[in-house]
Design an enzyme around this catalytic site. Sequence first.
Site, PDB file in Angstrom:
ATOM      1  N   LYS A 131       0.828  -1.220   0.000  1.00 53.58           N
ATOM      2  CA  LYS A 131       0.000   0.000   0.000  1.00 53.58           C
ATOM      3  C   LYS A 131       0.858   1.264   0.000  1.00 53.58           C
ATOM      4  O   LYS A 131       0.629   2.181  -0.771  1.00 53.58           O
ATOM      5  CB  LYS A 131      -0.910   0.049   1.243  1.00 53.58           C
ATOM      6  CG  LYS A 131      -1.866  -1.110   1.368  1.00 53.58           C
ATOM      7  CD  LYS A 131      -2.698  -1.018   2.656  1.00 53.58           C
ATOM      8  CE  LYS A 131      -1.913  -1.012   3.945  1.00 53.58           C
ATOM      9  NZ  LYS A 131      -1.178  -2.265   4.240  1.00 53.58           N
ATOM     10  N   ARG A 149      -9.113   1.280   8.839  1.00 59.31           N
ATOM     11  CA  ARG A 149      -8.697  -0.087   9.118  1.00 59.31           C
ATOM     12  C   ARG A 149      -9.779  -0.863   9.864  1.00 59.31           C
ATOM     13  O   ARG A 149      -9.589  -2.042  10.154  1.00 59.31           O
ATOM     14  CB  ARG A 149      -7.437  -0.059   9.981  1.00 59.31           C
ATOM     15  CG  ARG A 149      -6.168  -0.392   9.226  1.00 59.31           C
ATOM     16  CD  ARG A 149      -5.056  -0.407  10.253  1.00 59.31           C
ATOM     17  NE  ARG A 149      -3.905  -1.135   9.837  1.00 59.31           N
ATOM     18  CZ  ARG A 149      -2.824  -0.565   9.280  1.00 59.31           C
ATOM     19  NH1 ARG A 149      -2.786   0.698   9.006  1.00 59.31           N
ATOM     20  NH2 ARG A 149      -1.776  -1.311   8.990  1.00 59.31           N
ATOM     21  N   ARG A 154      11.589  -5.963   4.546  1.00 62.72           N
ATOM     22  CA  ARG A 154      11.318  -4.524   4.489  1.00 62.72           C
ATOM     23  C   ARG A 154      12.318  -3.770   5.361  1.00 62.72           C
ATOM     24  O   ARG A 154      12.622  -4.185   6.464  1.00 62.72           O
ATOM     25  CB  ARG A 154       9.889  -4.228   4.958  1.00 62.72           C
ATOM     26  CG  ARG A 154       9.640  -2.722   5.133  1.00 62.72           C
ATOM     27  CD  ARG A 154       8.177  -2.352   5.026  1.00 62.72           C
ATOM     28  NE  ARG A 154       7.373  -2.813   6.135  1.00 62.72           N
ATOM     29  CZ  ARG A 154       6.054  -2.587   6.244  1.00 62.72           C
ATOM     30  NH1 ARG A 154       5.422  -1.928   5.298  1.00 62.72           N
ATOM     31  NH2 ARG A 154       5.393  -3.053   7.271  1.00 62.72           N
ATOM     32  N   ARG A 163      11.702  -2.641  11.118  1.00 64.57           N
ATOM     33  CA  ARG A 163      10.755  -2.192  12.148  1.00 64.57           C
ATOM     34  C   ARG A 163      10.507  -3.315  13.150  1.00 64.57           C
ATOM     35  O   ARG A 163      10.376  -4.467  12.751  1.00 64.57           O
ATOM     36  CB  ARG A 163       9.424  -1.802  11.492  1.00 64.57           C
ATOM     37  CG  ARG A 163       9.339  -0.341  11.105  1.00 64.57           C
ATOM     38  CD  ARG A 163       8.184  -0.050  10.152  1.00 64.57           C
ATOM     39  NE  ARG A 163       6.889  -0.573  10.568  1.00 64.57           N
ATOM     40  CZ  ARG A 163       5.791  -0.475   9.831  1.00 64.57           C
ATOM     41  NH1 ARG A 163       5.826   0.143   8.649  1.00 64.57           N
ATOM     42  NH2 ARG A 163       4.654  -0.977  10.246  1.00 64.57           N
ATOM     43  N   ARG A 167      -0.441  -9.308  13.310  1.00 62.50           N
ATOM     44  CA  ARG A 167      -1.003  -8.232  12.479  1.00 62.50           C
ATOM     45  C   ARG A 167      -1.868  -8.792  11.356  1.00 62.50           C
ATOM     46  O   ARG A 167      -2.884  -8.201  10.994  1.00 62.50           O
ATOM     47  CB  ARG A 167       0.126  -7.370  11.912  1.00 62.50           C
ATOM     48  CG  ARG A 167       0.800  -6.537  12.989  1.00 62.50           C
ATOM     49  CD  ARG A 167       2.105  -5.958  12.530  1.00 62.50           C
ATOM     50  NE  ARG A 167       1.926  -4.959  11.500  1.00 62.50           N
ATOM     51  CZ  ARG A 167       2.894  -4.541  10.682  1.00 62.50           C
ATOM     52  NH1 ARG A 167       4.092  -5.059  10.771  1.00 62.50           N
ATOM     53  NH2 ARG A 167       2.647  -3.615   9.795  1.00 62.50           N
TER      54      ARG A 167
HETATM   55  P1  ADP Z   1       2.314  -1.773   3.202  1.00 59.40           P
HETATM   56  O1  ADP Z   1       2.333  -0.280   3.185  1.00 59.40           O
HETATM   57  O2  ADP Z   1       1.083  -2.346   2.574  1.00 59.40           O
HETATM   58  O3  ADP Z   1       2.561  -2.331   4.558  1.00 59.40           O
HETATM   59  P2  ADP Z   1       4.867  -1.601   1.770  1.00 59.40           P
HETATM   60  O4  ADP Z   1       4.564  -0.705   0.619  1.00 59.40           O
HETATM   61  O5  ADP Z   1       5.673  -1.035   2.877  1.00 59.40           O
HETATM   62  O6  ADP Z   1       3.516  -2.285   2.304  1.00 59.40           O
HETATM   63  O7  ADP Z   1       5.607  -2.897   1.198  1.00 59.40           O
HETATM   64  C1  ADP Z   1       6.029  -3.958   2.053  1.00 59.40           C
HETATM   65  C2  ADP Z   1       7.400  -4.469   1.598  1.00 59.40           C
HETATM   66  O8  ADP Z   1       7.265  -5.139   0.347  1.00 59.40           O
HETATM   67  C3  ADP Z   1       8.422  -3.354   1.355  1.00 59.40           C
HETATM   68  O9  ADP Z   1       9.690  -3.844   1.717  1.00 59.40           O
HETATM   69  C4  ADP Z   1       8.347  -3.100  -0.144  1.00 59.40           C
HETATM   70  O10 ADP Z   1       9.569  -2.613  -0.676  1.00 59.40           O
HETATM   71  C5  ADP Z   1       8.010  -4.483  -0.690  1.00 59.40           C
HETATM   72  N1  ADP Z   1       7.123  -4.462  -1.869  1.00 59.40           N
HETATM   73  C6  ADP Z   1       6.108  -3.580  -2.143  1.00 59.40           C
HETATM   74  N2  ADP Z   1       5.508  -3.891  -3.313  1.00 59.40           N
HETATM   75  C7  ADP Z   1       6.140  -5.008  -3.788  1.00 59.40           C
HETATM   76  C8  ADP Z   1       5.974  -5.817  -4.965  1.00 59.40           C
HETATM   77  N3  ADP Z   1       5.022  -5.561  -5.878  1.00 59.40           N
HETATM   78  N4  ADP Z   1       6.804  -6.876  -5.106  1.00 59.40           N
HETATM   79  C9  ADP Z   1       7.767  -7.161  -4.173  1.00 59.40           C
HETATM   80  N5  ADP Z   1       7.964  -6.432  -3.057  1.00 59.40           N
HETATM   81  C10 ADP Z   1       7.166  -5.366  -2.851  1.00 59.40           C
HETATM   82  P1  ADP Z   2       1.674  -1.428   7.364  1.00 60.53           P
HETATM   83  O1  ADP Z   2       1.962  -0.388   6.313  1.00 60.53           O
HETATM   84  O2  ADP Z   2       2.757  -2.433   7.454  1.00 60.53           O
HETATM   85  O3  ADP Z   2       0.329  -2.036   7.225  1.00 60.53           O
HETATM   86  P2  ADP Z   2       1.279   0.818   9.077  1.00 60.53           P
HETATM   87  O4  ADP Z   2       2.497   1.646   9.027  1.00 60.53           O
HETATM   88  O5  ADP Z   2       0.128   1.214   8.235  1.00 60.53           O
HETATM   89  O6  ADP Z   2       1.700  -0.681   8.751  1.00 60.53           O
HETATM   90  O7  ADP Z   2       0.764   0.693  10.561  1.00 60.53           O
HETATM   91  C1  ADP Z   2       1.616   0.308  11.629  1.00 60.53           C
HETATM   92  C2  ADP Z   2       0.791   0.158  12.878  1.00 60.53           C
HETATM   93  O8  ADP Z   2       0.215   1.440  13.220  1.00 60.53           O
HETATM   94  C3  ADP Z   2      -0.393  -0.785  12.784  1.00 60.53           C
HETATM   95  O9  ADP Z   2      -0.032  -2.131  13.020  1.00 60.53           O
HETATM   96  C4  ADP Z   2      -1.303  -0.218  13.878  1.00 60.53           C
HETATM   97  O10 ADP Z   2      -0.859  -0.601  15.159  1.00 60.53           O
HETATM   98  C5  ADP Z   2      -1.092   1.273  13.747  1.00 60.53           C
HETATM   99  N1  ADP Z   2      -2.064   1.891  12.833  1.00 60.53           N
HETATM  100  C6  ADP Z   2      -1.803   2.519  11.648  1.00 60.53           C
HETATM  101  N2  ADP Z   2      -2.931   2.973  11.090  1.00 60.53           N
HETATM  102  C7  ADP Z   2      -3.952   2.641  11.919  1.00 60.53           C
HETATM  103  C8  ADP Z   2      -5.357   2.809  11.905  1.00 60.53           C
HETATM  104  N3  ADP Z   2      -5.981   3.417  10.880  1.00 60.53           N
HETATM  105  N4  ADP Z   2      -6.082   2.319  12.936  1.00 60.53           N
HETATM  106  C9  ADP Z   2      -5.473   1.706  13.969  1.00 60.53           C
HETATM  107  N5  ADP Z   2      -4.164   1.494  14.049  1.00 60.53           N
HETATM  108  C10 ADP Z   2      -3.397   1.951  13.043  1.00 60.53           C
END
Ligand code: ADP
Ligand code: ADP
Length: 214
Positions: free
Chosen positions: A13, A88, A127, A160, A171
């Site tokens: 995302k 979420r 990541r 992280r 998660r």
């Molecule tokens: P989210 O915001 O949904 O948690 P991220 O954008 O941070 O996800 O992506 C999670 C991990 O996967 C990061 O290390 C990112 O560089 C990698 N990643 C994102 N998109 C892809 C993809 N299409 N193929 C492989 N790795 C990806």
């Molecule tokens: P990812 O991109 O890997 O899904 P985020 O950076 O979006 O992770 O979120 C990290 C953490 O921050 C989540 O696991 C949660 O604890 C908290 N968080 C982020 N956004 C929200 C939300 N909209 N509601 C509740 N908790 C949140």
Amino acid sequence: MKIVMLGAPGAGKGTQAKMIAEKYTIPHISTGDIFRANIKNGTPLGAKAKEYMDKGLLVPDELVCDLVVDRIKQDDCKNGYILDGFPRTIPQAEALTDALSKINDKVEFAINVEVPDENIVNRMSGRRACVGCGATYHIKYNAPKVEDVCDTCGEKLILRDDDKPETVQKRLDVYHEQTQPLIDYYKNQGVLAEVDGTVDMDLVFDNIVKLLEA
Ligand code: ADP
Ligand code: ADP
Ligand code: ZN
């Protein structure tokens, strides 16, 4: 353009949201980034959020909703925004719908980035996040030019705490229970768009742009 990103933790995302925000010159609003900035700055909100984040749990709705609703009222959001990591939960989605309907507005696209659970742990353990600017990398799929150093700001890259496998599984459980129902919520609003998140990130992006411009 008012866009919501849906998908499991690690689905990509944030990666996609940043590219979309840049292409359409709209703000990228990540609640995770907002919480991490608060933790770094030692604010009371950061201290509260951290208790939940460290356990892989969601931060309570009442700490999230007002924050986002206030943010999207700011001037730079006039032409749209992309929400990453919010909503979420169903109550968060309802709070957003209510706030928008008060100004005769609604979410235009909810983009669901689909990645099966099997791929997620692998993605998360690779990541790396920049402690300076929040940029994200992947040791295999999106490696920085110099190991553990951010291309953009030169700061250190870290794994992280909540990306360690034991927290990732929690998660994912929380995602299935509390966040996945949003797919149907936005389907019912007629704004759901789905993309395969397992392909190369540039291809995911092309497919999202096609959906936005269809
Ligand atoms: P989210 O915001 O949904 O948690 P991220 O954008 O941070 O996800 O992506 C999670 C991990 O996967 C990061 O290390 C990112 O560089 C990698 N990643 C994102 N998109 C892809 C993809 N299409 N193929 C492989 N790795 C990806
Ligand atoms: P990812 O991109 O890997 O899904 P985020 O950076 O979006 O992770 O979120 C990290 C953490 O921050 C989540 O696991 C949660 O604890 C908290 N968080 C982020 N956004 C929200 C939300 N909209 N509601 C509740 N908790 C949140
Ligand atoms: Zn950086």
